[in-house]
Design a protein around this motif. Structure first.
Motif, PDB file in Angstrom:
ATOM      1  N   ASP A   1      14.038   6.874 -17.504  1.00 19.68           N
ATOM      2  CA  ASP A   1      14.027   5.455 -17.149  1.00 19.68           C
ATOM      3  C   ASP A   1      13.421   4.578 -18.248  1.00 19.68           C
ATOM      4  N   GLN A   2      12.979   5.222 -19.360  1.00 14.32           N
ATOM      5  CA  GLN A   2      12.372   4.489 -20.472  1.00 14.32           C
ATOM      6  C   GLN A   2      11.242   3.563 -20.004  1.00 14.32           C
ATOM      7  N   GLU A   3      10.319   4.153 -19.224  1.00 15.10           N
ATOM      8  CA  GLU A   3       9.188   3.374 -18.732  1.00 15.10           C
ATOM      9  C   GLU A   3       7.988   4.279 -18.514  1.00 15.10           C
ATOM     10  N   TYR A   4       6.816   3.655 -18.441  1.00 16.75           N
ATOM     11  CA  TYR A   4       5.593   4.404 -18.159  1.00 16.75           C
ATOM     12  C   TYR A   4       5.437   4.567 -16.648  1.00 16.75           C
ATOM     13  N   LEU A   5       4.955   5.750 -16.230  1.00 17.30           N
ATOM     14  CA  LEU A   5       4.742   6.030 -14.816  1.00 17.30           C
ATOM     15  C   LEU A   5       3.382   6.677 -14.606  1.00 17.30           C
ATOM     16  N   ILE A   6       2.787   6.396 -13.465  1.00 13.86           N
ATOM     17  CA  ILE A   6       1.642   7.172 -12.996  1.00 13.86           C
ATOM     18  C   ILE A   6       2.225   8.331 -12.199  1.00 13.86           C
ATOM     19  N   SER A   7       1.897   9.554 -12.564  1.00 14.05           N
ATOM     20  CA  SER A   7       2.499  10.711 -11.900  1.00 14.05           C
ATOM     21  C   SER A   7       2.229  10.680 -10.405  1.00 14.05           C
ATOM     22  N   ALA A   8       3.122  11.311  -9.655  1.00  8.90           N
ATOM     23  CA  ALA A   8       2.963  11.357  -8.196  1.00  8.90           C
ATOM     24  C   ALA A   8       1.646  12.023  -7.817  1.00  8.90           C
ATOM     25  N   ALA A   9       1.258  13.034  -8.589  1.00  9.83           N
ATOM     26  CA  ALA A   9       0.002  13.734  -8.294  1.00  9.83           C
ATOM     27  C   ALA A   9      -1.191  12.802  -8.418  1.00  9.83           C
ATOM     28  N   TRP A  10      -1.216  11.986  -9.482  1.00  7.27           N
ATOM     29  CA  TRP A  10      -2.343  11.071  -9.664  1.00  7.27           C
ATOM     30  C   TRP A  10      -2.254   9.883  -8.718  1.00  7.27           C
ATOM     31  N   GLN A  11      -1.033   9.453  -8.393  1.00  4.27           N
ATOM     32  CA  GLN A  11      -0.906   8.404  -7.375  1.00  4.27           C
ATOM     33  C   GLN A  11      -1.528   8.873  -6.067  1.00  4.27           C
ATOM     34  N   SER A  12      -1.201  10.113  -5.702  1.00  3.32           N
ATOM     35  CA  SER A  12      -1.760  10.668  -4.469  1.00  3.32           C
ATOM     36  C   SER A  12      -3.269  10.819  -4.589  1.00  3.32           C
ATOM     37  N   GLY A  13      -3.730  11.338  -5.750  1.00  4.80           N
ATOM     38  CA  GLY A  13      -5.153  11.568  -5.943  1.00  4.80           C
ATOM     39  C   GLY A  13      -5.966  10.290  -5.857  1.00  4.80           C
ATOM     40  N   LEU A  14      -5.518   9.252  -6.562  1.00  5.79           N
ATOM     41  CA  LEU A  14      -6.239   7.980  -6.528  1.00  5.79           C
ATOM     42  C   LEU A  14      -6.183   7.337  -5.148  1.00  5.79           C
TER      43      LEU A  14
ATOM     44  N   PHE B   1       7.614   0.824  -3.705  1.00  8.38           N
ATOM     45  CA  PHE B   1       8.772   1.117  -2.863  1.00  8.38           C
ATOM     46  C   PHE B   1       9.898   0.127  -3.138  1.00  8.38           C
ATOM     47  N   PHE B   2       9.568  -1.165  -3.145  1.00 13.00           N
ATOM     48  CA  PHE B   2      10.584  -2.183  -3.431  1.00 13.00           C
ATOM     49  C   PHE B   2      11.132  -2.031  -4.849  1.00 13.00           C
ATOM     50  N   ASN B   3      10.250  -1.688  -5.798  1.00  9.31           N
ATOM     51  CA  ASN B   3      10.655  -1.548  -7.189  1.00  9.31           C
ATOM     52  C   ASN B   3      11.635  -0.388  -7.362  1.00  9.31           C
ATOM     53  N   HIS B   4      11.285   0.769  -6.802  1.00 13.63           N
ATOM     54  CA  HIS B   4      12.173   1.925  -6.891  1.00 13.63           C
ATOM     55  C   HIS B   4      13.405   1.763  -6.002  1.00 13.63           C
TER      56      HIS B   4
ATOM     57  N   ILE C   1      -4.635  10.519   4.769  1.00 18.97           N
ATOM     58  CA  ILE C   1      -4.671  11.327   3.550  1.00 18.97           C
ATOM     59  C   ILE C   1      -3.362  12.092   3.385  1.00 18.97           C
ATOM     60  N   ILE C   2      -2.893  12.674   4.485  1.00 16.47           N
ATOM     61  CA  ILE C   2      -1.631  13.421   4.440  1.00 16.47           C
ATOM     62  C   ILE C   2      -0.485  12.511   4.013  1.00 16.47           C
ATOM     63  N   MET C   3      -0.417  11.320   4.614  1.00 12.74           N
ATOM     64  CA  MET C   3       0.646  10.374   4.272  1.00 12.74           C
ATOM     65  C   MET C   3       0.503   9.867   2.837  1.00 12.74           C
ATOM     66  N   THR C   4      -0.740   9.664   2.415  1.00 13.05           N
ATOM     67  CA  THR C   4      -0.986   9.173   1.066  1.00 13.05           C
ATOM     68  C   THR C   4      -0.519  10.183   0.025  1.00 13.05           C
ATOM     69  N   VAL C   5      -0.703  11.457   0.328  1.00 15.57           N
ATOM     70  CA  VAL C   5      -0.217  12.503  -0.584  1.00 15.57           C
ATOM     71  C   VAL C   5       1.302  12.587  -0.541  1.00 15.57           C
ATOM     72  N   ALA C   6       1.879  12.469   0.654  1.00 13.52           N
ATOM     73  CA  ALA C   6       3.315  12.713   0.817  1.00 13.52           C
ATOM     74  C   ALA C   6       4.192  11.566   0.323  1.00 13.52           C
ATOM     75  N   ILE C   7       3.782  10.314   0.579  1.00 12.56           N
ATOM     76  CA  ILE C   7       4.660   9.174   0.300  1.00 12.56           C
ATOM     77  C   ILE C   7       5.079   9.072  -1.163  1.00 12.56           C
ATOM     78  N   PRO C   8       4.165   9.241  -2.150  1.00 13.02           N
ATOM     79  CA  PRO C   8       4.632   9.184  -3.539  1.00 13.02           C
ATOM     80  C   PRO C   8       5.702  10.224  -3.850  1.00 13.02           C
ATOM     81  N   TYR C   9       5.581  11.411  -3.256  1.00 16.96           N
ATOM     82  CA  TYR C   9       6.592  12.439  -3.479  1.00 16.96           C
ATOM     83  C   TYR C   9       7.913  12.090  -2.783  1.00 16.96           C
ATOM     84  N   PHE C  10       7.825  11.335  -1.686  1.00 22.33           N
ATOM     85  CA  PHE C  10       9.035  10.864  -1.006  1.00 22.33           C
ATOM     86  C   PHE C  10       9.798   9.845  -1.857  1.00 22.33           C
TER      87      PHE C  10
END
Length: 532
Positions: free
Chosen positions: A87-100, A329-332, A454-463
């Motif tokens: 996508d030629q863009e910077y991303l925060i990984s799903a793992a770190w999105q969930s972690g933060l 969500f809106f962006n993606h 916490i469960i949803m916070t971990v799961a949603i970025p991966y969704f």
């Protein structure tokens, strides 16, 4: 003579019991006869201090919202993320999105459970003040963080304190106001969540185009604004009269009740309110209602804790944790970055309008009716979002129109959430919990909601992340299905608590009245029959 003495003693006890019973019935009638408009006129100070203490919830909602917004902020992505070549863009990984994102709710789980101890020992007032002071100190960690690891530590420690506010605010609101205002002041907690989220989204939107660390440092620093407002005012906050009565300080409780009321209140009003508090506390002791966490799960309190926990968890299961990722969500989902931020603000604005409108519904409809209606509409809307996302995207404006339509349905979903289960949840958890274990019951249901969060916070970025499942709006099938289960549970388990004093609720639960018959059960007649 000894027999006569015993007879006179029994007669005195009977007369004393009859007098107390008459006082209780009069106090109950006073509560029921007090209208909303009269309560506003007689108890303006109670409203004002309840609103003041609820500011802590604004801080609680602001912090995770800005973190979610940072994931779509170009400078934050560049400084903390990695370059995603497809996508030629910077991303925060799903793992770190969930972690933060889980740093805050993990802290909240433990913070909520801890909060009840100082609340019971030191009272609502000083626990609130201590939490605000700690929040001001911990913001320094977030402000000076320049790595994801340091930021995670700041979020977790901050969450420990922020979790206390969601226990303090509804407990305090439910204990300083009469029954006529109880629903509005406890549901105001939900409006504070929205205000915090709206401010968080607005601040990240305003700073998104800054080309320096201030793009994320400014939002962090604004948390000190709330600390500066609250700390000087804590000194003047009245203590909860319910807590004072439980400490055996009835004279101070009476003084607080006078302070919370206006000159329109008479001595009878104050006396009736104190009688109701004292009798409810005495009744719960008679019903063997203890004040420990274990007591939340003993006897009839187990049902009360289940209801409070279930209603609070329904918020998460219905999909509200998507709000923390709504900009991403809106962006993606196909919207440009600027449009995604703008839609996020509109999303929060709809929630603000919904919560204000809910105050009119609370006056006309019962808690149970509002929750059932809300879940039904939200279930349908979530399935519509999922179905729209399954529609093939043609090129040009047609495909963009579907993306905008999906976003619009989500906004309507949020309107109904904040019109129904969002605010009513905080009324239910305050009214269903016994007064002696209210802080602990609210802490338990907050912790349970936090674990699900916490469960949803971990799961949603991966969704939703494009480098993971990229499900986008298809998550509507998941949350729509969970909402169906919540609707079924609510129908059979959630009672109607509107128009009931705390003593009446204690008796209704003690008599094991079914959820569907709570609203029609006539306790006043029963009490008068018992007196005869």
């Amino acid at each position: 003579m000894p027999g006569s003495t015993k007879s006179l003693s029994r007669e005195g006890e009977t007369r004393g019991s009859d007098t107390a019973a008459i006082s209780i019935v009069n106090a109950l009638r006073h509560e029921h006869e007090l209208t909303f408009n009269e309560a506003v006129r007689r108890y303006p100070q109670a409203i004002g201090w309840s609103v003041f203490v609820s500011i802590g919830v604004i801080m609680l909602a602001f912090d995770p919202q800005i973190i979610g917004g940072f994931f779509a902020t170009p400078k934050f992505q560049q400084d903390f993320g990695y370059f995603y070549e497809p996508d030629q863009e910077y991303l925060i990984s799903a793992a770190w999105q969930s972690g933060l994102s889980i740093g805050n709710p993990v802290g909240q789980v433990f913070g909520a459970l801890f909060a009840s101890y100082p609340m019971d020992f030191y009272g609502r007032k000083w626990t609130f003040g201590g939490c605000v002071a700690l929040t001001g100190c911990l913001v320094f960690i977030q402000f000076f963080s320049r790595s994801l690891t340091a930021l995670l530590v700041g979020e977790m420690l901050g969450g420990l304190v922020l979790g206390c506010y969601v226990v303090i605010a509804p407990a305090y609101a439910s204990e300083v106001c009469p029954m006529a205002l109880r629903g509005h002041l406890t549901s105001y907690v939900n409006l504070c969540f929205i205000i915090g989220q709206l401010l968080g989204t607005g601040v990240t939107t305003a700073c998104e185009n800054l080309d320096s660390h201030w793009a994320y440092s400014i939002p962090f620093s604004l948390q000190w604004f709330w600390v500066a407002i609250i700390l000087p005012g804590v000194i003047f906050v009245p203590e909860s009269p319910w807590w004072l009565v439980r400490q055996g300080r009835s004279t101070e409780a009476e003084a607080v009740l006078r302070r919370l009321s206006s000159k329109a209140c008479t001595d009878y009003d104050i006396a009736a309110a104190l009688t109701a508090i004292t009798e409810t506390d005495r009744l719960e002791q008679t019903l063997e209602a203890g004040s420990t966490y274990g007591d939340c799960f003993r006897g009839v309190n187990l049902r009360r804790t289940e209801i409070a926990t279930g209603v609070y968890c329904t918020q998460v299961l219905s999909g509200i944790y998507m709000i923390g990722y709504i900009t991403v969500f809106f962006n993606h989902g196909g919207l440009p970055t600027n449009a995604a931020f703008d839609m996020s603000i509109g999303f929060m604005g709809m929630g603000f309008v919904g919560t204000i409108a809910s105050w009119f519904l609370i006056l006309r409809w019962g808690r149970r009716t509002i929750i059932l209606a809300g879940l039904t509409v939200m279930m349908v809307l979530m399935f519509i979002v999922a179905i729209l996302d399954c529609v093939p995207r043609p090129g040009g404006s047609a495909g963009a129109g579907i993306d905008w339509g999906e976003a619009a349905v989500l906004m309507v979903w949020n309107l109904f959430y904040d019109l129904t289960i969002g605010p009513v949840c905080f009324i239910i958890i305050s009214e269903c919990s016994a007064t002696r274990v209210r802080s602990k019951t609210i802490a338990v249901c907050t912790a349970a909601q936090g674990v699900l969060g916490i469960i949803m916070t971990v799961a949603i970025p991966y969704f939703i992340n494009p480098d993971q499942a990229d499900a986008r709006g298809k998550v509507g099938f998941f949350f729509g299905g969970l909402t169906v289960l919540c609707l079924i549970w609510t129908y059979f388990r959630v009672p109607e608590t509107a128009g009931r004093t705390y003593e009446e609720l204690d008796l209704l639960f003690d008599r094991r009245v079914t959820a569907r018959h709570f609203g029609s059960y006539d306790l006043v007649v029963d009490r008068e029959v018992e007196m005869k």
